[in-house]
Design a protein around this motif. Structure first.
Motif, PDB file in Angstrom:
ATOM      1  N   ASP A   1      12.530   9.500  -2.081  1.00 40.92           N
ATOM      2  CA  ASP A   1      11.325   9.307  -1.255  1.00 40.92           C
ATOM      3  C   ASP A   1      10.515  10.575  -1.020  1.00 40.92           C
ATOM      4  O   ASP A   1       9.377  10.510  -0.561  1.00 40.92           O
ATOM      5  N   ASP A   2      11.049  11.765  -1.316  1.00 41.92           N
ATOM      6  CA  ASP A   2      10.297  12.999  -1.084  1.00 41.92           C
ATOM      7  C   ASP A   2       8.998  13.027  -1.886  1.00 41.92           C
ATOM      8  O   ASP A   2       7.942  13.400  -1.361  1.00 41.92           O
ATOM      9  N   LEU A   3       9.065  12.655  -3.145  1.00 47.41           N
ATOM     10  CA  LEU A   3       7.864  12.668  -3.980  1.00 47.41           C
ATOM     11  C   LEU A   3       6.856  11.625  -3.518  1.00 47.41           C
ATOM     12  O   LEU A   3       5.644  11.886  -3.486  1.00 47.41           O
ATOM     13  N   GLU A   4       7.354  10.448  -3.159  1.00 49.80           N
ATOM     14  CA  GLU A   4       6.446   9.398  -2.706  1.00 49.80           C
ATOM     15  C   GLU A   4       5.697   9.827  -1.442  1.00 49.80           C
ATOM     16  O   GLU A   4       4.508   9.543  -1.289  1.00 49.80           O
ATOM     17  N   ILE A   5       6.387  10.521  -0.548  1.00 47.12           N
ATOM     18  CA  ILE A   5       5.773  10.962   0.700  1.00 47.12           C
ATOM     19  C   ILE A   5       4.635  11.942   0.446  1.00 47.12           C
ATOM     20  O   ILE A   5       3.541  11.800   0.985  1.00 47.12           O
ATOM     21  N   SER A   6       4.891  12.940  -0.378  1.00 46.53           N
ATOM     22  CA  SER A   6       3.953  14.060  -0.490  1.00 46.53           C
ATOM     23  C   SER A   6       3.046  14.034  -1.709  1.00 46.53           C
ATOM     24  O   SER A   6       2.002  14.678  -1.704  1.00 46.53           O
ATOM     25  N   CYS A   7       3.434  13.328  -2.772  1.00 48.18           N
ATOM     26  CA  CYS A   7       2.552  13.323  -3.959  1.00 48.18           C
ATOM     27  C   CYS A   7       2.583  11.994  -4.700  1.00 48.18           C
ATOM     28  O   CYS A   7       2.218  11.946  -5.882  1.00 48.18           O
ATOM     29  N   GLY A   8       2.978  10.921  -4.019  1.00 52.48           N
ATOM     30  CA  GLY A   8       3.051   9.616  -4.669  1.00 52.48           C
ATOM     31  C   GLY A   8       1.721   9.140  -5.223  1.00 52.48           C
ATOM     32  O   GLY A   8       1.649   8.564  -6.306  1.00 52.48           O
ATOM     33  N   GLY A   9       0.650   9.391  -4.477  1.00 53.13           N
ATOM     34  CA  GLY A   9      -0.669   8.984  -4.944  1.00 53.13           C
ATOM     35  C   GLY A   9      -1.116   9.768  -6.165  1.00 53.13           C
ATOM     36  O   GLY A   9      -1.728   9.222  -7.085  1.00 53.13           O
ATOM     37  N   THR A  10      -0.796  11.053  -6.179  1.00 54.75           N
ATOM     38  CA  THR A  10      -1.148  11.902  -7.314  1.00 54.75           C
ATOM     39  C   THR A  10      -0.374  11.498  -8.561  1.00 54.75           C
ATOM     40  O   THR A  10      -0.939  11.420  -9.664  1.00 54.75           O
ATOM     41  N   LEU A  11       0.913  11.221  -8.413  1.00 49.11           N
ATOM     42  CA  LEU A  11       1.700  10.759  -9.556  1.00 49.11           C
ATOM     43  C   LEU A  11       1.166   9.422 -10.071  1.00 49.11           C
ATOM     44  O   LEU A  11       1.109   9.192 -11.283  1.00 49.11           O
ATOM     45  N   ILE A  25      -4.068   4.636  -2.307  1.00 51.55           N
ATOM     46  CA  ILE A  25      -3.240   4.732  -1.103  1.00 51.55           C
ATOM     47  C   ILE A  25      -2.300   3.536  -0.968  1.00 51.55           C
ATOM     48  O   ILE A  25      -1.152   3.673  -0.546  1.00 51.55           O
ATOM     49  N   ARG A  26      -2.744   2.345  -1.365  1.00 47.36           N
ATOM     50  CA  ARG A  26      -1.876   1.165  -1.251  1.00 47.36           C
ATOM     51  C   ARG A  26      -0.719   1.246  -2.238  1.00 47.36           C
ATOM     52  O   ARG A  26       0.388   0.788  -1.940  1.00 47.36           O
ATOM     53  N   ILE A  27      -0.965   1.828  -3.410  1.00 43.53           N
ATOM     54  CA  ILE A  27       0.127   2.017  -4.370  1.00 43.53           C
ATOM     55  C   ILE A  27       1.131   3.030  -3.825  1.00 43.53           C
ATOM     56  O   ILE A  27       2.349   2.832  -3.917  1.00 43.53           O
ATOM     57  N   LYS A  28       0.636   4.121  -3.260  1.00 46.98           N
ATOM     58  CA  LYS A  28       1.502   5.130  -2.658  1.00 46.98           C
ATOM     59  C   LYS A  28       2.390   4.500  -1.575  1.00 46.98           C
ATOM     60  O   LYS A  28       3.608   4.712  -1.544  1.00 46.98           O
ATOM     61  N   LEU A  29       1.779   3.712  -0.702  1.00 51.19           N
ATOM     62  CA  LEU A  29       2.534   3.081   0.382  1.00 51.19           C
ATOM     63  C   LEU A  29       3.476   2.002  -0.143  1.00 51.19           C
ATOM     64  O   LEU A  29       4.557   1.792   0.407  1.00 51.19           O
ATOM     65  N   LYS A  30       3.077   1.339  -1.220  1.00 47.91           N
ATOM     66  CA  LYS A  30       3.959   0.342  -1.827  1.00 47.91           C
ATOM     67  C   LYS A  30       5.205   1.009  -2.397  1.00 47.91           C
ATOM     68  O   LYS A  30       6.322   0.501  -2.250  1.00 47.91           O
ATOM     69  N   MET A  31       5.011   2.157  -3.038  1.00 46.79           N
ATOM     70  CA  MET A  31       6.156   2.912  -3.548  1.00 46.79           C
ATOM     71  C   MET A  31       7.072   3.325  -2.405  1.00 46.79           C
ATOM     72  O   MET A  31       8.293   3.177  -2.478  1.00 46.79           O
ATOM     73  N   LEU A  32       6.474   3.854  -1.358  1.00 43.94           N
ATOM     74  CA  LEU A  32       7.266   4.315  -0.219  1.00 43.94           C
ATOM     75  C   LEU A  32       7.999   3.164   0.460  1.00 43.94           C
ATOM     76  O   LEU A  32       9.139   3.321   0.927  1.00 43.94           O
ATOM     77  N   ALA A  33       7.370   1.998   0.504  1.00 44.51           N
ATOM     78  CA  ALA A  33       7.990   0.834   1.143  1.00 44.51           C
ATOM     79  C   ALA A  33       9.254   0.379   0.426  1.00 44.51           C
ATOM     80  O   ALA A  33      10.108  -0.283   1.031  1.00 44.51           O
ATOM     81  N   ARG A  34       9.391   0.733  -0.864  1.00 46.07           N
ATOM     82  CA  ARG A  34      10.607   0.379  -1.592  1.00 46.07           C
ATOM     83  C   ARG A  34      11.820   1.143  -1.063  1.00 46.07           C
ATOM     84  O   ARG A  34      12.957   0.738  -1.304  1.00 46.07           O
ATOM     85  N   HIS A  35      11.575   2.224  -0.353  1.00 47.13           N
ATOM     86  CA  HIS A  35      12.670   2.970   0.285  1.00 47.13           C
ATOM     87  C   HIS A  35      12.947   2.319   1.646  1.00 47.13           C
ATOM     88  O   HIS A  35      12.754   2.920   2.708  1.00 47.13           O
TER      89      HIS A  35
END
Length: 234
Positions: free
Chosen positions: A13-23, A170-180
């Motif tokens: 989850d570290d990457l999703e928190i800080s650079c998930g949108g960029t990835l 932003i919704r993709i970033k939050l969707k990734m984070l929600a998987r955690h």
């Protein structure tokens, strides 16, 4: 020109928190995205360590799949990363294997020791990854990857130099984070806060700083061979 992008986080989850949108933005541009998790997340606080490891790896793989990223699970002990030659060579060889144009990892400061160790190890692995006379499993990189530091959690003691507009992701970033899910539950149960809301708010603050709705901030490693006559962030 397409390139490989390597994100190296200490924990799931570290990457999703800080650079998930960029990835996600790199992936949408059809760059190859590789997400590395250094530790097994065993101290994720929700269950006993053995169960927590299985849960967090499953969550990390599910999150990476959303953007079509490759996940590399190194599985070192949570809160047990050591700055030593063996780990440095492991990272150097992984960098050689991926051959990234850009690497994103933790800033050198922060409370969590795994974050600080990951930051130092990744930086220290750059020269070995590039040194042709050093024999590892994979051939040395032809070019030195450019290293960017992602924001600390909540942006504490971190002043970005460059921003990536993630307003449409932003919704993709939050969707990734929600998987955690385990960590979302931890924040709800023990911190009494909505984890997704917190991360969205941080992206909104960075967006305000650079004149867009949502953004992620970065600093580049300022050193020899780290400059390119073009922008590498998306």
């Amino acid at each position: 020109m397409k390139m490989a992008v390597l994100g190296v986080g200490a924990h799931p989850d570290d990457l999703e928190i800080s650079c998930g949108g960029t990835l996600a933005k790199y992936a949408r541009m059809r760059h190859r995205v590789v997400m590395v998790c250094m530790t097994d997340g065993r101290y994720g606080r929700l269950h006993a360590p053995a169960r927590m490891m299985r849960i967090r790896e499953r969550e990390a793989r599910s999150a990476a799949k959303i953007i079509g990223a490759e996940l590399v699970w190194l599985g070192h002990s949570d809160l047990g990363l050591r700055d030593d030659f063996r780990l440095r060579m492991e990272l150097a060889d992984l960098i050689r294997q991926v051959g990234p144009g850009v690497i994103i990892t933790h800033a050198p400061n922060g409370l969590n020791p795994d974050h600080r160790t990951t930051s130092k190890i990744v930086c220290d692995a750059l020269i070995p990854a590039f040194t042709r006379t050093l024999k590892l499993k994979h051939r040395a990189c032809r070019e030195m990857p450019v290293l960017y530091y992602m924001s600390t959690v909540g942006g504490t003691d971190f002043n970005p130099e460059e921003y990536v507009d993630i307003s449409d992701l932003i919704r993709i970033k939050l969707k990734m984070l929600a998987r955690h899910e385990s960590q979302v539950e931890i924040y709800r149960r023990y911190e009494k806060r909505d984890f997704l809301e917190f991360v969205e708010a941080a992206a909104m603050v960075d967006g305000f700083r650079c004149g867009v709705k949502y953004a992620e901030g970065f600093r580049k490693l300022h050193s020899w061979m780290q400059n390119r006559p073009c922008r590498l962030l998306p």
